[in-house]
Design a protein around this motif. Structure first.
Motif, short mmCIF file in Angstrom:
data_model
loop_
_atom_site.label_atom_id
_atom_site.label_comp_id
_atom_site.label_asym_id
_atom_site.label_seq_id
_atom_site.Cartn_x
_atom_site.Cartn_y
_atom_site.Cartn_z
N LEU A 136 0.84 -1.21 0.00
CA LEU A 136 0.00 0.00 0.00
C LEU A 136 0.88 1.25 0.00
O LEU A 136 0.60 2.22 -0.70
CB LEU A 136 -0.94 0.00 1.21
N ARG A 137 1.96 1.19 0.79
CA ARG A 137 2.89 2.34 0.81
C ARG A 137 3.42 2.62 -0.59
O ARG A 137 3.51 3.76 -1.02
CB ARG A 137 4.04 2.06 1.78
N GLU A 138 3.75 1.54 -1.29
CA GLU A 138 4.28 1.70 -2.66
C GLU A 138 3.23 2.32 -3.59
O GLU A 138 3.55 3.17 -4.41
CB GLU A 138 4.72 0.33 -3.21
N ILE A 139 1.98 1.91 -3.41
CA ILE A 139 0.91 2.47 -4.26
C ILE A 139 0.80 3.98 -4.02
O ILE A 139 0.72 4.78 -4.95
CB ILE A 139 -0.45 1.77 -3.96
N PHE A 140 0.82 4.37 -2.75
CA PHE A 140 0.71 5.79 -2.43
C PHE A 140 1.95 6.57 -2.89
O PHE A 140 1.84 7.68 -3.39
CB PHE A 140 0.45 6.00 -0.93
N GLN A 141 3.14 5.94 -2.73
CA GLN A 141 4.36 6.62 -3.18
C GLN A 141 4.35 6.82 -4.68
O GLN A 141 4.74 7.88 -5.18
CB GLN A 141 5.59 5.81 -2.78
N ALA A 142 3.88 5.81 -5.41
CA ALA A 142 3.82 5.92 -6.87
C ALA A 142 2.89 7.06 -7.26
O ALA A 142 3.16 7.82 -8.19
CB ALA A 142 3.33 4.61 -7.48
N TYR A 143 1.81 7.21 -6.51
CA TYR A 143 0.87 8.29 -6.80
C TYR A 143 1.52 9.65 -6.51
O TYR A 143 1.44 10.57 -7.31
CB TYR A 143 -0.42 8.14 -5.99
N ASP A 144 2.20 9.73 -5.38
CA ASP A 144 2.93 10.96 -5.02
C ASP A 144 3.91 11.35 -6.10
O ASP A 144 4.00 12.50 -6.50
CB ASP A 144 3.76 10.70 -3.74
N LYS A 145 4.65 10.35 -6.60
CA LYS A 145 5.69 10.61 -7.60
C LYS A 145 5.03 11.14 -8.87
O LYS A 145 5.50 12.09 -9.47
CB LYS A 145 6.47 9.32 -7.87
N ARG A 146 3.90 10.55 -9.22
CA ARG A 146 3.19 10.99 -10.42
C ARG A 146 2.77 12.44 -10.28
O ARG A 146 2.87 13.22 -11.20
CB ARG A 146 1.95 10.12 -10.62
N LEU A 147 2.34 12.81 -9.07
CA LEU A 147 1.91 14.20 -8.85
C LEU A 147 3.08 15.15 -9.04
O LEU A 147 2.96 16.18 -9.69
CB LEU A 147 1.40 14.36 -7.41
N VAL A 148 4.26 14.76 -8.47
CA VAL A 148 5.45 15.61 -8.58
C VAL A 148 5.86 15.72 -10.04
O VAL A 148 6.13 16.80 -10.55
CB VAL A 148 6.61 15.02 -7.73
N ASP A 149 5.85 14.58 -10.77
CA ASP A 149 6.22 14.58 -12.19
C ASP A 149 5.28 15.48 -13.00
O ASP A 149 5.72 16.28 -13.81
CB ASP A 149 6.17 13.16 -12.76
N ASP A 150 3.98 15.36 -12.73
CA ASP A 150 3.00 16.19 -13.45
C ASP A 150 3.28 17.66 -13.22
O ASP A 150 3.18 18.48 -14.08
CB ASP A 150 1.58 15.88 -12.96
N PHE A 151 3.65 17.96 -11.95
CA PHE A 151 3.85 19.35 -11.56
C PHE A 151 5.05 19.94 -12.28
O PHE A 151 5.07 21.08 -12.68
CB PHE A 151 4.05 19.41 -10.04
N SER A 152 6.11 19.10 -12.47
CA SER A 152 7.33 19.63 -13.07
C SER A 152 7.24 19.76 -14.60
O SER A 152 8.12 20.29 -15.22
CB SER A 152 8.52 18.74 -12.68
#
Ligand SMILES: CNc1ncnc2c1ncn2[C@@H]1O[C@H](COP(=O)(O)O)[C@@H](O)[C@H]1O
Ligand SMILES: [Zn+2]
Length: 341
Positions: free
Chosen positions: A324-340
């Motif tokens: 579950l932690r990995e799922i949330f981290q992957a989502y976080d990373k996607r958000l950061v990537d989208d932002f950049s």
């Protein structure tokens, strides 16, 4: 900001609350039946002359109920959803509905029931629930197989259609509820069943039902036994799960901003947003996040933090918590990537 711009913002926030991964820890199976399914079941019973359809229709469609009315409605739900086939169906639909709004882990609680006229025992009720989980095809459900290993019941090679990767994935675990009306023997039976079905994904025991009925002494021995056997317990009493809409409808709060969520959240008290009964209260987990965000002024970072924090309180094993932690981290990373971008 104009009213129109504000409106647009809220729509975007609502969609965002739907898109983020979420964890549901407090949902009662029979409280999550779709209205359309209830009406369909009522119509069939009406045709058979077992109920008066128009009366039931009126009750199902009523908006806003007192706590007493809610428990009367549960008794009605239990008349509508009594056979094994219907139990499997409502389980399947509840899982599909949660997965559709990006719930990635669901702890579904339900009260195993005996019903002699339908040839139902608590054990066969549970089997019907598990069959319901097995029958989901539109999303990829991860449950536990009889060898105690987490596995998906959906086999794309056998069933054809969408591949696993294209589908939403939801991990489901079960909590068995003891109804406060039950005798000590009945409560004990539920705990024994939970212990027996641990390897099938039963992760704990719940105590629920109408808070004004039942005696502590009648269910205490069963709760004690569960604890001694290392089975986690969740009580309807000072729980860390917060169900805003449910509390608003049943506690006669005059307005949602008076809810204690605000104070607890500010004090960083451990809490998890949940729905309780999506069907009964016409809500969804995304809606509960949206409601918390708009009422208490939470920004997106806080909302995501709140949904991520729920991982600490799941009853599943550490391996699944890691996933579950990995799922949330992957989502976080996607958000950061989208932002950049
Ligand atoms: C409103 N808040 C609540 N407080 C207390 N118990 C509740 C509840 N909402 C639901 N239940 C409990 O869950 C049962 C329905 O699902 P199952 O038949 O178990 O799947 C209800 O009969 C009640 O015992
Ligand atoms: Zn509840």
């Amino acid at each position: 900001m104009t009213e129109r711009e504000k409106g647009r913002d809220f729509t975007e926030l609502k969609e965002w609350c739907l898109a983020i991964p979420k964890i549901e820890l407090h949902a009662h199976l029979n409280g999550c039946i779709r209205d359309s399914t209830l009406l369909e079941l009522a119509e069939v019973l009406g045709e058979r002359g077992e109920i008066v359809f128009d009366d039931v229709k009126h009750v199902i469609n009523k908006y806003g109920r007192t706590l007493t009315e809610c428990f009367q409605l549960f008794d009605l739900f239990h008349i509508l959803a009594t056979d094994h086939e219907t139990i499997s169906r409502i389980t399947k639909e509840a899982v599909e509905d949660f997965a559709a709004e990006n719930v990635v882990y669901l702890e579904l609680r339900t009260t195993p029931k005996n019903n002699e006229t339908k040839g139902m025992t608590k054990r066969s009720y549970l089997k019907a629930v598990i069959n319901g989980l097995r029958s989901v095809e539109s999303v990829n459900v991860s449950f536990i197989n009889p060898n105690g290993r987490t596995e998906s019941f959906y086999d794309p090679l056998q069933k054809g259609g969408l591949t696993v990767l294209e589908k939403k994935r939801i991990y489901v675990r079960l909590l068995l509820s003891i109804d406060r009306r039950e005798t000590t023997a009945a409560a004990m039976e539920t705990v024994s069943l939970a212990l027996e079905m641990r390897e099938l994904g039963v992760v704990g025991i719940d105590l629920s039902g109408n808070p004004i009925v039942g005696e502590w002494n009648s269910f205490f021995p069963a709760l004690k036994y569960a604890k001694e056997m290392g089975l986690p317990i969740t009580l309807h009493c000072g729980e860390i799960e917060i169900c805003l809409t449910s509390n608003l409808r049943t506690e006669r709060l005059s307005s949602i901003d008076l809810h204690h969520f605000g104070k607890l959240f500010k004090a960083k008290h451990p809490l998890v947003l949940c729905t309780d009964d999506t069907g009964l209260f016409s809500t969804s987990l995304s809606n509960e996040y949206y409601l918390a965000a708009t009422t208490f002024g939470l920004d997106k970072e806080s909302i995501l933090q709140l949904s991520t924090n729920a991982i600490h309180y799941v009853f599943a094993d550490n391996e699944l918590k890691k996933t579950l932690r990995e799922i949330f981290q992957a989502y976080d990373k996607r958000l950061v990537d989208d932002f950049s971008l």
